[in-house]
Design an enzyme around this catalytic site. Structure first.
Site, PDB file in Angstrom:
ATOM      1  N   CYS A  37       0.812  -1.213   0.000  1.00  0.00           N
ATOM      2  CA  CYS A  37       0.000   0.000   0.000  1.00  0.00           C
ATOM      3  C   CYS A  37       0.846   1.263   0.000  1.00  0.00           C
ATOM      4  CB  CYS A  37      -0.951  -0.002   1.188  1.00  0.00           C
ATOM      5  SG  CYS A  37      -0.142  -0.399   2.726  1.00  0.00           S
ATOM      6  N   CYS A 107      -1.222  -3.502   8.736  1.00  0.00           N
ATOM      7  CA  CYS A 107      -0.848  -2.259   9.424  1.00  0.00           C
ATOM      8  C   CYS A 107      -0.265  -2.567  10.807  1.00  0.00           C
ATOM      9  CB  CYS A 107      -2.059  -1.354   9.593  1.00  0.00           C
ATOM     10  SG  CYS A 107      -2.793  -0.830   8.040  1.00  0.00           S
TER      11      CYS A 107
END
Lengths: 140, 230
Positions: A37, A107
């Site tokens: 990402c 994350c």
């Protein structure tokens, strides 16, 4: 996608955003990124050389809300812990605390990697041997 | 689901019963339309999986097959053939769109060979630092700082010409790095196309890493372009 309240809270009021002096002997810097990402996360710690306690932790993250929340939470958690204690934090703990959905688990992995990278950098600077799974008590 | 076609598996034509290769859209014997084949996109065009493709030939073949599959041609055909002309056309379009684009083609071929590309694997607990373009992190971080500064200056109604120049320079640099990645990718194409299993495996790993790096770079270039253009 709906973020959990805790993610929104950390996103709106991120804790410990900032920079520590990278060149200081007491500071460890971890810079990690997620290729999928493009997120990039910098986490820094200032460690008391006597007690090996993390007295200060700062982060700066470019990425989605979950990445910011994960690193914000990570700095909160490691502050006041010894480095060995901080290494015990697992990404799954962050997932649980922030109720991250499966697509955002990376994350939390990034945040855990950032903690490890910062501690690794500090250890290298201070000539402390890497220990994989040493319990906190093992360190005098 | 993606799979590499085993071209040794013959299928009997529904019309003339002569066995043919499963990949074909039309029976080579009686020329009748066939149900959508189960092979990969390359085999739709009668190609072996390859990364260096003759794009002009691919386009020609796409147009030729599109004409042959056109639903108008099956207006008076049986219900099955009508359905197949639609389904085959959809497959052909997907195959062409994927194969004509160099990056999509590379990603597709790597996926055929079991690679995990992009965020397909992001749900898993994965740690493989070699996948992160570590040499870039420092610069990526700096650039993001500058971008943030630029946006803040913008929203305050200021124009920082020095910052603007610095970002334009960064954009040129990352554009250049993107070109380097594409060049490296093409080298790996050749290594994959001409290599044995071992060489292919090595090329695959390199291509997965290059695609990660590419995604990173193209996101950056996009962000810089957006900020500069705002």
């Amino acid at each position: 996608m709906a973020y959990s309240d805790k993610v929104v809270d950390h996103y709106n009021n991120p804790r410990n955003v900032g920079t520590l002096d990278k060149s200081s002997q007491e500071v460890g810097t971890g810079l990690v990124g997620a290729p999928e990402c493009g997120d990039v996360m910098r986490l820094q710690i200032r460690v008391n050389p006597e007690t090996q306690v993390i007295e200060e932790a700062k982060f700066k993250t470019f990425g989605c809300g979950s990445a910011i929340a994960s690193s914000s939470l990570a700095t909160e958690w490691i502050k006041g812990r010894t480095v060995e204690d901080a290494l015990a934090i697992k990404n799954t703990d962050i997932v649980k605390e922030l109720s991250l959905p499966p697509v955002k688990i990376h994350c939390s992995v990034l945040a855990e990697d950032a903690i490890r990278a910062a501690i690794g950098d500090w250890k290298k600077k201070n000539g402390v041997a890497e220990t994989e799974t040493a319990p906190a008590e093992a360190k005098a | 689901m993606l799979k590499v076609l085993d071209s040794a598996v013959p299928v009997a034509c529904w019309s003339c019963s002569v066995a043919h290769n499963d990949a074909t859209l039309f029976c080579p014997h009686c020329s009748k339309i066939q149900p959508p084949p189960g092979g990969d996109y390359f085999s739709v065009f009668g190609l072996e999986p390859r990364l260096n493709l003759d794009l002009a030939a691919l386009e020609q073949e796409f147009h030729r097959l599109s004409r042959r599959l056109h639903p108008d041609r099956f207006a008076r055909a049986g219900e099955n053939e009508k359905q197949w002309s639609l389904a085959d056309t959809a497959l052909l379009n997907d195959a062409y769109r994927t194969l004509k684009d160099p990056i999509h083609r590379t990603e597709y071929l790597l996926k055929l060979h079991g690679a995990e590309i992009g965020d397909e694997h992001s749900g898993k607990d994965r740690r493989d630092p070699s996948r992160v373009p570590a040499d870039l992190l420092e610069e990526v971080f700096e650039l993001n700082m500058q971008l943030e500064e630029m946006r803040m200056a913008r929203s305050a109604g200021e124009t920082d010409t020095e910052l603007q120049a610095s970002l334009e320079q960064a954009k040129r640099k990352f554009d250049g790095l993107l070109e380097d990645v594409d060049k490296d990718l093409r080298n790996e194409w050749q290594a994959w196309d001409e290599g044995d299993d071992v060489a292919r495996k090595a090329a695959q790993n390199k291509m997965v890493a290059l695609l990660d790096r590419r995604r990173y770079l193209s996101n950056l270039v996009r962000d810089v372009t957006e900020t500069l253009g705002a």
